[in-house]
Write a protein that holds these residues in place. Structure first.
Motif, PDB file in Angstrom:
ATOM      1  N   PRO A 174       0.804  -1.232   0.000  1.00  0.00           N
ATOM      2  CA  PRO A 174       0.000   0.000   0.000  1.00  0.00           C
ATOM      3  C   PRO A 174       0.830   1.272   0.000  1.00  0.00           C
ATOM      4  O   PRO A 174       0.454   2.267  -0.641  1.00  0.00           O
ATOM      5  CB  PRO A 174      -0.822  -0.118   1.296  1.00  0.00           C
ATOM      6  N   LYS A 175       1.961   1.269   0.719  1.00  0.00           N
ATOM      7  CA  LYS A 175       2.781   2.481   0.781  1.00  0.00           C
ATOM      8  C   LYS A 175       3.312   2.849  -0.604  1.00  0.00           C
ATOM      9  O   LYS A 175       3.300   4.011  -1.001  1.00  0.00           O
ATOM     10  CB  LYS A 175       3.946   2.280   1.744  1.00  0.00           C
ATOM     11  N   THR A 176       3.747   1.857  -1.358  1.00  0.00           N
ATOM     12  CA  THR A 176       4.255   2.098  -2.706  1.00  0.00           C
ATOM     13  C   THR A 176       3.146   2.582  -3.628  1.00  0.00           C
ATOM     14  O   THR A 176       3.340   3.496  -4.448  1.00  0.00           O
ATOM     15  CB  THR A 176       4.881   0.815  -3.276  1.00  0.00           C
ATOM     16  N   ILE A 177       1.972   1.976  -3.491  1.00  0.00           N
ATOM     17  CA  ILE A 177       0.838   2.397  -4.320  1.00  0.00           C
ATOM     18  C   ILE A 177       0.447   3.840  -4.000  1.00  0.00           C
ATOM     19  O   ILE A 177       0.212   4.657  -4.897  1.00  0.00           O
ATOM     20  CB  ILE A 177      -0.359   1.455  -4.095  1.00  0.00           C
ATOM     21  N   GLY A 178       0.392   4.160  -2.697  1.00  0.00           N
ATOM     22  CA  GLY A 178       0.056   5.531  -2.296  1.00  0.00           C
ATOM     23  C   GLY A 178       1.063   6.536  -2.809  1.00  0.00           C
ATOM     24  O   GLY A 178       0.690   7.642  -3.233  1.00  0.00           O
ATOM     25  N   LEU A 179       2.342   6.171  -2.789  1.00  0.00           N
ATOM     26  CA  LEU A 179       3.382   7.071  -3.312  1.00  0.00           C
ATOM     27  C   LEU A 179       3.176   7.312  -4.799  1.00  0.00           C
ATOM     28  O   LEU A 179       3.329   8.444  -5.283  1.00  0.00           O
ATOM     29  CB  LEU A 179       4.759   6.463  -3.053  1.00  0.00           C
ATOM     30  N   ALA A 180       2.818   6.263  -5.530  1.00  0.00           N
ATOM     31  CA  ALA A 180       2.583   6.414  -6.969  1.00  0.00           C
ATOM     32  C   ALA A 180       1.412   7.361  -7.234  1.00  0.00           C
ATOM     33  O   ALA A 180       1.470   8.214  -8.128  1.00  0.00           O
ATOM     34  CB  ALA A 180       2.311   5.052  -7.604  1.00  0.00           C
ATOM     35  N   PHE A 181       0.331   7.219  -6.453  1.00  0.00           N
ATOM     36  CA  PHE A 181      -0.809   8.120  -6.614  1.00  0.00           C
ATOM     37  C   PHE A 181      -0.405   9.565  -6.299  1.00  0.00           C
ATOM     38  O   PHE A 181      -0.821  10.504  -6.979  1.00  0.00           O
ATOM     39  CB  PHE A 181      -1.960   7.700  -5.706  1.00  0.00           C
ATOM     40  N   ALA A 182       0.421   9.726  -5.249  1.00  0.00           N
ATOM     41  CA  ALA A 182       0.853  11.078  -4.877  1.00  0.00           C
ATOM     42  C   ALA A 182       1.712  11.712  -5.956  1.00  0.00           C
ATOM     43  O   ALA A 182       1.653  12.928  -6.167  1.00  0.00           O
ATOM     44  CB  ALA A 182       1.624  11.029  -3.561  1.00  0.00           C
ATOM     45  N   LEU A 183       2.511  10.893  -6.655  1.00  0.00           N
ATOM     46  CA  LEU A 183       3.366  11.421  -7.714  1.00  0.00           C
ATOM     47  C   LEU A 183       2.547  11.988  -8.876  1.00  0.00           C
ATOM     48  O   LEU A 183       3.075  12.720  -9.708  1.00  0.00           O
ATOM     49  CB  LEU A 183       4.305  10.332  -8.221  1.00  0.00           C
ATOM     50  N   GLY A 184       1.267  11.634  -8.918  1.00  0.00           N
ATOM     51  CA  GLY A 184       0.403  12.220  -9.927  1.00  0.00           C
ATOM     52  C   GLY A 184       0.294  13.731  -9.808  1.00  0.00           C
ATOM     53  O   GLY A 184      -0.040  14.424 -10.773  1.00  0.00           O
ATOM     54  N   MET A 185       0.608  14.259  -8.621  1.00  0.00           N
ATOM     55  CA  MET A 185       0.589  15.709  -8.428  1.00  0.00           C
ATOM     56  C   MET A 185       1.636  16.409  -9.290  1.00  0.00           C
ATOM     57  O   MET A 185       1.546  17.613  -9.530  1.00  0.00           O
ATOM     58  CB  MET A 185       0.847  16.025  -6.946  1.00  0.00           C
ATOM     59  N   LEU A 186       2.630  15.663  -9.753  1.00  0.00           N
ATOM     60  CA  LEU A 186       3.649  16.254 -10.618  1.00  0.00           C
ATOM     61  C   LEU A 186       3.052  16.776 -11.918  1.00  0.00           C
ATOM     62  O   LEU A 186       3.674  17.592 -12.604  1.00  0.00           O
ATOM     63  CB  LEU A 186       4.731  15.207 -10.938  1.00  0.00           C
ATOM     64  N   SER A 187       1.863  16.299 -12.247  1.00  0.00           N
ATOM     65  CA  SER A 187       1.240  16.720 -13.507  1.00  0.00           C
ATOM     66  C   SER A 187       0.633  18.112 -13.437  1.00  0.00           C
ATOM     67  O   SER A 187       0.308  18.692 -14.476  1.00  0.00           O
ATOM     68  CB  SER A 187       0.152  15.722 -13.909  1.00  0.00           C
ATOM     69  N   VAL A 188       0.468  18.670 -12.222  1.00  0.00           N
ATOM     70  CA  VAL A 188      -0.210  19.960 -12.093  1.00  0.00           C
ATOM     71  C   VAL A 188       0.514  21.072 -12.847  1.00  0.00           C
ATOM     72  O   VAL A 188      -0.112  21.807 -13.636  1.00  0.00           O
ATOM     73  CB  VAL A 188      -0.404  20.331 -10.606  1.00  0.00           C
ATOM     74  N   PRO A 189       1.848  21.274 -12.665  1.00  0.00           N
ATOM     75  CA  PRO A 189       2.516  22.335 -13.429  1.00  0.00           C
ATOM     76  C   PRO A 189       2.414  22.114 -14.936  1.00  0.00           C
ATOM     77  O   PRO A 189       2.262  23.076 -15.699  1.00  0.00           O
ATOM     78  CB  PRO A 189       3.976  22.257 -12.957  1.00  0.00           C
ATOM     79  N   ILE A 190       2.485  20.838 -15.355  1.00  0.00           N
ATOM     80  CA  ILE A 190       2.384  20.541 -16.784  1.00  0.00           C
ATOM     81  C   ILE A 190       0.986  20.890 -17.291  1.00  0.00           C
ATOM     82  O   ILE A 190       0.808  21.402 -18.396  1.00  0.00           O
ATOM     83  CB  ILE A 190       2.703  19.058 -17.050  1.00  0.00           C
TER      84      ILE A 190
END
Length: 428
Positions: A67-83
């Protein structure tokens, strides 16, 4: 000003109260839009967009990811905001091509997940490919889909048809994704692999069908009127207020975490599946019953915010832990009303935004709307998680931190919708 196709452009915010909400002619066929809107919830669930349930099941049960790895992957989706903010500058004439490209990439991503599940890849480096898929899917959504979908709806459909797609397709899509999650959760490896493969094939077919979705012609520089180049459209004050309302709604409400709160504090031992169905059912019922003839959307949203506030107050006065029939009934009814009111507010603001833009501002305005709504919701979920944790040891309080936050948040939403000017314009 006259557009290249001969129709007269409407300036944002300048529609009179006597204008019909369908003054902009239909340029496309609604069924093409409906097909995409119907499929997107299930496609997003499979690719892990916004924490999609199908992807979560696959990641945990089929690929052995923690779950921790999955949650980190979902959080990395925030990188798309500036793009995504940069993508708001994309011209409308590219929107149809970008939508097709989104669907093609989604088809490839589904094929990769089908391959991973079919090969029974459990743990290790190959399983991490699934996390790369969901991060890529989030960026793909932010850069190609979000700046294209609502602007194309605005350009191709009249108001009534656009609302029909946004509301009815969302209701039907919600039922489809619910059935897909149940089917995937109860199926074996062969069925699960087949589901990813079928979704990929559907995305590919939709990419082909999307060729018929209308978009403006690519402008030729020498044909552009000099005055049009000088007229740089800006977002209206009403559009900025819509951003404020959506930001407040996302930041100060934590309804998506209500099931966690109910399990830990309010109603231990409750059937969470039943509560989840009530919560989903409220929004689907509001979507299915949405009337496309609404003219005063600001006032309609304000009335829904009062229903939301009343439902929240009702939940706030319920004694924890819930054990009596009356308290259980109040909780269930209030949850359904809150879910329906939440959807109504968001739908009203979306259509209100559509009526405030034209083809010169729609990409920028609707992309920023998606950025504001999704980012504020993610931040609100983070805060809500902290508040649920803080409420666990305070169940004996009259109002614990989570319920205080809900009441304050829904009151703030109602206040943000109270502007007389924003609420009284008949056609918005």
């Amino acid at each position: 000003m006259t557009a290249r196709n001969g129709t007269r452009r409407r300036r944002p915010g300048l529609r009179s109260s006597s204008e019909d909400i369908d003054e902009v002619p239909r340029r496309g066929r609604p069924w093409r839009f409906f097909a995409v809107a119907l499929t997107m919830p299930t496609l997003g669930s499979a690719l892990g967009l916004d924490g999609g349930a199908i992807f979560q099941i696959a990641a945990v049960e089929d690929l052995g990811l923690d779950p921790k790895t999955i949650g980190l992957a979902f959080a990395l989706g925030m990188l798309s905001v500036p793009i995504q903010i940069l993508a708001a500058r994309l011209p409308l004439w590219r929107a149809c091509r970008n939508l097709q490209l989104f669907l093609l990439v989604a088809a490839v991503e589904c094929a990769v997940l089908a391959l991973l599940v079919g090969l029974d890849v459990v743990g290790g480096g190959f399983a991490l490919i699934a996390l790369a898929v969901t991060i890529t899917a989030e960026i793909n959504l932010s850069v190609l889909y979000a700046p294209s979908w609502q602007p194309l709806l605005n350009y191709g459909l009249a108001s009534r048809e656009r609302q029909w797609v946004n509301a009815r397709a969302r209701a039907a899509g919600g039922l489809v994704v619910a059935g897909a999650v149940l089917l995937y959760g109860s199926g074996g490896p062969v069925l699960r692999t087949a589901m990813f493969a079928v979704l990929g094939a559907v995305a590919l077919l939709l990419a082909v069908a999307a060729r018929g979705i209308p978009a403006p012609d690519r402008p030729v520089e020498r044909d552009l009127d000099a005055s049009l180049l000088e007229d740089r459209p800006t977002l209206s004050p009403a559009m900025r207020r819509i951003y404020l309302i959506l930001a407040v709604a996302g930041l100060v409400t934590a309804w998506p975490l209500f099931l966690v709160y109910a399990d830990k504090v309010l109603w231990p031992g409750a059937n969470l599946g039943m509560l989840g169905a009530v919560q989903l059912g409220g929004s689907l019922l509001a979507a299915a019953s949405w009337r496309s003839g609404h003219t005063n959307l600001g006032r309609y949203a304000w009335q829904a915010s009062l229903v939301l506030l009343a439902a929240t107050v009702a939940l706030a006065v319920v004694r924890a832990p819930v054990d009596g029939t009356a308290e259980q009934t109040v909780t269930v009814v209030a949850l359904a009303l809150a879910s329906a009111a939440n959807f109504t507010i968001l739908m009203a603001m979306l259509e209100r935004a559509h009526r405030d833009v034209d083809e010169t501002t729609s990409v920028r305005a609707m992309t920023l709307l998606d950025v504001v709504a999704s980012t504020s919701m993610q931040v609100g979920l983070f805060v809500g998680g902290l508040l649920v944790s803080a409420s666990i040891d305070r169940a004996d309080w009259l109002l614990d931190p989570y319920r205080i936050w809900l009441v304050a948040g829904t009151a703030a939403v109602a206040v943000s919708l109270m502007s007389p000017t924003f609420r009284r314009t008949p056609t918005d």
